[in-house]
Scaffold this motif. Structure first.
Motif, PDB file in Angstrom:
ATOM      1  N   ALA A   2      33.742   9.172 -10.975  1.00 38.30           N
ATOM      2  CA  ALA A   2      32.681   9.870 -11.709  1.00 38.30           C
ATOM      3  C   ALA A   2      32.812  11.368 -11.505  1.00 38.30           C
ATOM      4  O   ALA A   2      33.131  11.838 -10.417  1.00 38.30           O
ATOM      5  CB  ALA A   2      31.318   9.397 -11.235  1.00 38.30           C
ATOM      6  N   LYS A   3      32.572  12.092 -12.578  1.00 42.07           N
ATOM      7  CA  LYS A   3      32.637  13.545 -12.498  1.00 42.07           C
ATOM      8  C   LYS A   3      31.237  14.100 -12.356  1.00 42.07           C
ATOM      9  O   LYS A   3      30.278  13.523 -12.852  1.00 42.07           O
ATOM     10  CB  LYS A   3      33.315  14.119 -13.742  1.00 42.07           C
ATOM     11  N   GLY A   4      31.130  15.237 -11.702  1.00 40.76           N
ATOM     12  CA  GLY A   4      29.841  15.840 -11.432  1.00 40.76           C
ATOM     13  C   GLY A   4      29.445  16.892 -12.446  1.00 40.76           C
ATOM     14  O   GLY A   4      30.101  17.091 -13.472  1.00 40.76           O
ATOM     15  N   ILE A   5      28.353  17.564 -12.114  1.00 37.03           N
ATOM     16  CA  ILE A   5      27.826  18.649 -12.935  1.00 37.03           C
ATOM     17  C   ILE A   5      27.748  19.891 -12.067  1.00 37.03           C
ATOM     18  O   ILE A   5      27.177  19.850 -10.971  1.00 37.03           O
ATOM     19  CB  ILE A   5      26.439  18.302 -13.495  1.00 37.03           C
ATOM     20  N   ILE A  40      36.702  26.002 -10.885  1.00 41.02           N
ATOM     21  CA  ILE A  40      35.865  24.822 -11.087  1.00 41.02           C
ATOM     22  C   ILE A  40      36.356  24.001 -12.274  1.00 41.02           C
ATOM     23  O   ILE A  40      36.469  22.779 -12.203  1.00 41.02           O
ATOM     24  CB  ILE A  40      34.390  25.239 -11.271  1.00 41.02           C
ATOM     25  N   ALA A  41      36.665  24.659 -13.378  1.00 37.82           N
ATOM     26  CA  ALA A  41      37.096  23.964 -14.595  1.00 37.82           C
ATOM     27  C   ALA A  41      38.455  23.290 -14.419  1.00 37.82           C
ATOM     28  O   ALA A  41      38.671  22.190 -14.922  1.00 37.82           O
ATOM     29  CB  ALA A  41      37.134  24.934 -15.769  1.00 37.82           C
ATOM     30  N   ASP A  42      39.357  23.927 -13.711  1.00 36.16           N
ATOM     31  CA  ASP A  42      40.692  23.356 -13.509  1.00 36.16           C
ATOM     32  C   ASP A  42      40.711  22.261 -12.451  1.00 36.16           C
ATOM     33  O   ASP A  42      41.649  21.478 -12.389  1.00 36.16           O
ATOM     34  CB  ASP A  42      41.692  24.451 -13.123  1.00 36.16           C
ATOM     35  N   GLY A  43      39.681  22.202 -11.625  1.00 38.24           N
ATOM     36  CA  GLY A  43      39.641  21.219 -10.551  1.00 38.24           C
ATOM     37  C   GLY A  43      39.458  19.795 -11.015  1.00 38.24           C
ATOM     38  O   GLY A  43      39.674  18.859 -10.267  1.00 38.24           O
ATOM     39  N   ASP A  44      39.060  19.567 -12.245  1.00 37.82           N
ATOM     40  CA  ASP A  44      38.889  18.246 -12.826  1.00 37.82           C
ATOM     41  C   ASP A  44      37.852  17.388 -12.084  1.00 37.82           C
ATOM     42  O   ASP A  44      37.924  16.175 -12.099  1.00 37.82           O
ATOM     43  CB  ASP A  44      40.242  17.521 -12.904  1.00 37.82           C
ATOM     44  N   ASN A  45      36.895  18.037 -11.432  1.00 34.93           N
ATOM     45  CA  ASN A  45      35.842  17.303 -10.736  1.00 34.93           C
ATOM     46  C   ASN A  45      34.521  17.309 -11.499  1.00 34.93           C
ATOM     47  O   ASN A  45      33.591  16.614 -11.113  1.00 34.93           O
ATOM     48  CB  ASN A  45      35.598  17.906  -9.348  1.00 34.93           C
ATOM     49  N   TYR A  46      34.442  18.111 -12.576  1.00 37.40           N
ATOM     50  CA  TYR A  46      33.177  18.282 -13.274  1.00 37.40           C
ATOM     51  C   TYR A  46      33.303  17.983 -14.760  1.00 37.40           C
ATOM     52  O   TYR A  46      34.219  18.470 -15.424  1.00 37.40           O
ATOM     53  CB  TYR A  46      32.653  19.717 -13.073  1.00 37.40           C
ATOM     54  N   ALA A  47      32.370  17.174 -15.267  1.00 33.69           N
ATOM     55  CA  ALA A  47      32.327  16.863 -16.688  1.00 33.69           C
ATOM     56  C   ALA A  47      31.543  17.930 -17.439  1.00 33.69           C
ATOM     57  O   ALA A  47      31.789  18.178 -18.616  1.00 33.69           O
ATOM     58  CB  ALA A  47      31.684  15.494 -16.911  1.00 33.69           C
ATOM     59  N   ILE A  48      30.583  18.556 -16.756  1.00 34.69           N
ATOM     60  CA  ILE A  48      29.737  19.574 -17.371  1.00 34.69           C
ATOM     61  C   ILE A  48      29.665  20.782 -16.442  1.00 34.69           C
ATOM     62  O   ILE A  48      29.497  20.626 -15.231  1.00 34.69           O
ATOM     63  CB  ILE A  48      28.306  19.042 -17.620  1.00 34.69           C
ATOM     64  N   ILE A  49      29.790  21.952 -17.031  1.00 37.03           N
ATOM     65  CA  ILE A  49      29.590  23.197 -16.288  1.00 37.03           C
ATOM     66  C   ILE A  49      28.532  23.998 -17.028  1.00 37.03           C
ATOM     67  O   ILE A  49      28.726  24.385 -18.184  1.00 37.03           O
ATOM     68  CB  ILE A  49      30.884  24.026 -16.173  1.00 37.03           C
ATOM     69  N   TYR A  50      27.391  24.193 -16.376  1.00 40.86           N
ATOM     70  CA  TYR A  50      26.341  25.050 -16.918  1.00 40.86           C
ATOM     71  C   TYR A  50      26.573  26.462 -16.398  1.00 40.86           C
ATOM     72  O   TYR A  50      26.875  26.648 -15.218  1.00 40.86           O
ATOM     73  CB  TYR A  50      24.950  24.586 -16.474  1.00 40.86           C
ATOM     74  N   LEU A  51      26.425  27.435 -17.286  1.00 38.89           N
ATOM     75  CA  LEU A  51      26.552  28.845 -16.922  1.00 38.89           C
ATOM     76  C   LEU A  51      25.320  29.582 -17.430  1.00 38.89           C
ATOM     77  O   LEU A  51      24.868  29.328 -18.549  1.00 38.89           O
ATOM     78  CB  LEU A  51      27.767  29.471 -17.622  1.00 38.89           C
ATOM     79  N   THR A  52      24.803  30.505 -16.636  1.00 39.56           N
ATOM     80  CA  THR A  52      23.707  31.317 -17.155  1.00 39.56           C
ATOM     81  C   THR A  52      24.248  32.117 -18.337  1.00 39.56           C
ATOM     82  O   THR A  52      25.426  32.473 -18.385  1.00 39.56           O
ATOM     83  CB  THR A  52      23.138  32.265 -16.082  1.00 39.56           C
ATOM     84  N   GLU A  53      23.374  32.383 -19.299  1.00 40.10           N
ATOM     85  CA  GLU A  53      23.811  33.065 -20.526  1.00 40.10           C
ATOM     86  C   GLU A  53      24.493  34.394 -20.234  1.00 40.10           C
ATOM     87  O   GLU A  53      25.456  34.761 -20.902  1.00 40.10           O
ATOM     88  CB  GLU A  53      22.618  33.292 -21.453  1.00 40.10           C
ATOM     89  N   GLU A  54      24.016  35.096 -19.241  1.00 34.42           N
ATOM     90  CA  GLU A  54      24.610  36.392 -18.894  1.00 34.42           C
ATOM     91  C   GLU A  54      26.081  36.228 -18.503  1.00 34.42           C
ATOM     92  O   GLU A  54      26.950  36.964 -18.976  1.00 34.42           O
ATOM     93  CB  GLU A  54      23.825  37.023 -17.746  1.00 34.42           C
ATOM     94  N   LEU A  55      26.384  35.253 -17.662  1.00 32.68           N
ATOM     95  CA  LEU A  55      27.767  35.032 -17.237  1.00 32.68           C
ATOM     96  C   LEU A  55      28.589  34.383 -18.345  1.00 32.68           C
ATOM     97  O   LEU A  55      29.776  34.668 -18.499  1.00 32.68           O
ATOM     98  CB  LEU A  55      27.807  34.178 -15.971  1.00 32.68           C
TER      99      LEU A  55
END
Length: 106
Positions: A2-5, A40-55
């Motif tokens: 299972a991938k995390g968030i 984080i994105a290349d690590g393949d551990n997360y299905a979803i990455i939330y980012l604050t709009e500013e970032l």
């Protein structure tokens, strides 16, 4: 497996997400956000990455590398500094692409 968030943003905006079990990555230094996002994105551990709009707005080049992939989904969220409209614009564009018309915000 299972991938995390993951949630990336300034520490004040994201600290509550840790309380509900999401993995938080405080990034108060804007110069390091691109490197953190790629890690984080290349690590393949997360299905979803939330980012604050500013970032989210500041790492457009890095985000584009992941647009054609199924995971991770990269989603902007409102931070403590307020809403700058990025999330609404993206949602409107996705709906228009899917249905052929902006039925949400027109």
């Amino acid at each position: 497996m299972a991938k995390g968030i993951a949630v990336i943003g300034d520490s004040e905006s994201i600290k509550g997400f840790g309380a509900i079990g999401l993995d938080i990555f405080p990034c108060d230094d804007v110069e390091n956000v691109a490197q953190l996002f790629r890690k984080i994105a290349d690590g393949d551990n997360y299905a979803i990455i939330y980012l604050t709009e500013e970032l989210f707005a500041q790492i457009e080049k890095e985000r584009k590398r992941y647009e054609d992939r199924i995971t991770p989904a990269v989603i902007p969220i409102i931070g403590v500094k307020g809403n700058n409209g990025i999330g609404s614009k993206r949602l409107s564009a996705f709906v228009e692409q899917a249905v052929g018309s902006d039925i949400l915000f027109s």
